[in-house]
Design an enzyme around this catalytic site. Structure first.
Site, mmCIF file in Angstrom:
data_model
loop_
_atom_site.group_PDB
_atom_site.id
_atom_site.type_symbol
_atom_site.label_atom_id
_atom_site.label_comp_id
_atom_site.label_asym_id
_atom_site.label_seq_id
_atom_site.Cartn_x
_atom_site.Cartn_y
_atom_site.Cartn_z
ATOM 1 N N SER A 103 -40.293 74.540 -7.836
ATOM 2 C CA SER A 103 -40.645 74.535 -9.138
ATOM 3 C C SER A 103 -39.479 75.580 -10.067
ATOM 4 O O SER A 103 -38.319 75.443 -9.863
ATOM 5 C CB SER A 103 -42.080 74.870 -9.631
ATOM 6 N N GLU A 199 -46.398 89.458 -20.793
ATOM 7 C CA GLU A 199 -45.490 89.471 -21.706
ATOM 8 C C GLU A 199 -44.157 88.687 -21.518
ATOM 9 O O GLU A 199 -43.772 88.166 -22.363
ATOM 10 C CB GLU A 199 -45.486 91.052 -22.326
ATOM 11 N N HIS A 258 -47.684 68.491 -7.038
ATOM 12 C CA HIS A 258 -46.596 69.348 -7.481
ATOM 13 C C HIS A 258 -46.202 70.229 -6.364
ATOM 14 O O HIS A 258 -45.200 70.525 -5.974
ATOM 15 C CB HIS A 258 -46.724 70.172 -8.815
#
Length: 279
Positions: A103, A199, A258
């Site tokens: 990924s 963040e 996945h």
């Protein structure tokens, strides 16, 4: 053989590949041993032992920036993550490696191979293509849900995880995905925090879902190994795969989603071993 470097996906850590690294090390006749440095683990193999197919002498697993035990940074681009791996290879005295990434880690591996093909003997991209992938909004919702989790200090780990799981459930409905995200909930001085840098990931989510533009292809062998039940590698991606990786082979493991290496572990290991056979 050059070392095999394993790169995990978004919200993951090097531990995601522990079982894979152990299996490859065992079949190479080696032992798993810690590197002694935060962010990296090594599994050492012995050439000529165990499986007759030529395995790498070492298998390295590492934490991406803003994940696991690696440092946090406000920058979260594939160019930056590729440089992290390049710097690590230099520090370890590795002049060439085999890259396997899942990924987000697969995109990091592709970026490194395209930037520095001299460092990469061959490449394995697990269930990801060099194109834009999942909608940003889906992962934005997960990040918002994680940010909103409130866990009181002083709770046991099991109680804290259950409380966080209950708070994530309305947004993250798949239990397997929630459990994966909850591996990032850690206790620091009695308080529960997320070890991933939410963040930075949130700020760079569009970069993570996309892929940088490259014009010069990677000349080495490449394997794109997808799950048959996953949408992350599809026929519409083939032209871009062929453009950037002209020696690529695309394979699908039947019944895998996945997280291919978890869903069909033995089939995954077999596919990797076959790809590591001599050119």
């Amino acid at each position: 053989r050059p070392p095999l470097v394993l790169l995990h996906g978004l919200f993951g850590c090097r531990g995601n590949f522990n079982t894979v690294a152990n299996a490859l090390a065992r079949r190479g006749g080696g032992k798993v041993r810690p590197c002694g440095r935060a962010g990296v683990s090594r599994a050492g193999g012995v050439p000529g032992g165990g499986d007759p197919r030529p395995l790498p002498v070492q298998v390295l697993t590492l934490d991406a920036r803003n994940h696991g035990g690696s440092p946090h940074s406000p920058v979260m681009t594939y160019e930056a993550m590729s440089l992290d791996v390049q710097h690590l290879l230099t520090r370890l005295g590795i002049s060439k490696c085999i890259l396997l990434g899942h990924s987000m880690g697969g995109k990091t591996a592709m970026a490194l191979a395209l930037q520095r093909p001299d460092l990469v003997e061959r490449l394995i991209s697990v269930d990801i293509s060099p194109v834009s992938t999942a909608p940003v909004s889906e992962f934005s919702a997960y990040i918002s849900a994680m940010k909103s989790v409130k866990v009181p200090a002083g709770l046991s780990r099991s109680v804290a995880r259950q409380l966080a799981d209950d708070q994530l459930r309305p947004v993250v409905q798949l239990s397997q995905l929630r459990q994966f995200l909850l591996t990032n909930l850690v206790e620091v001085e009695g308080h529960y925090v997320w070890r991933v840098n939410l963040e930075a990931i949130s700020h760079h989510l569009a970069d993570i879902m996309n892929f940088p533009t490259f014009h010069k292809p990677y000349p080495g062998p490449a394997l794109f190994l997808g799950g048959s039940r996953s949408p992350y590698i599809s026929s519409k991606d083939y032209p871009e795969i062929r453009r950037l990786f002209p020696r690529a082979d695309v394979q699908f493991i039947e019944g895998a989603g996945h997280i291919v290496h978890q869903d069909r572990f033995e089939d995954f290991i077999t596919a990797v071993l076959n790809f590591l056979a001599p050119l």
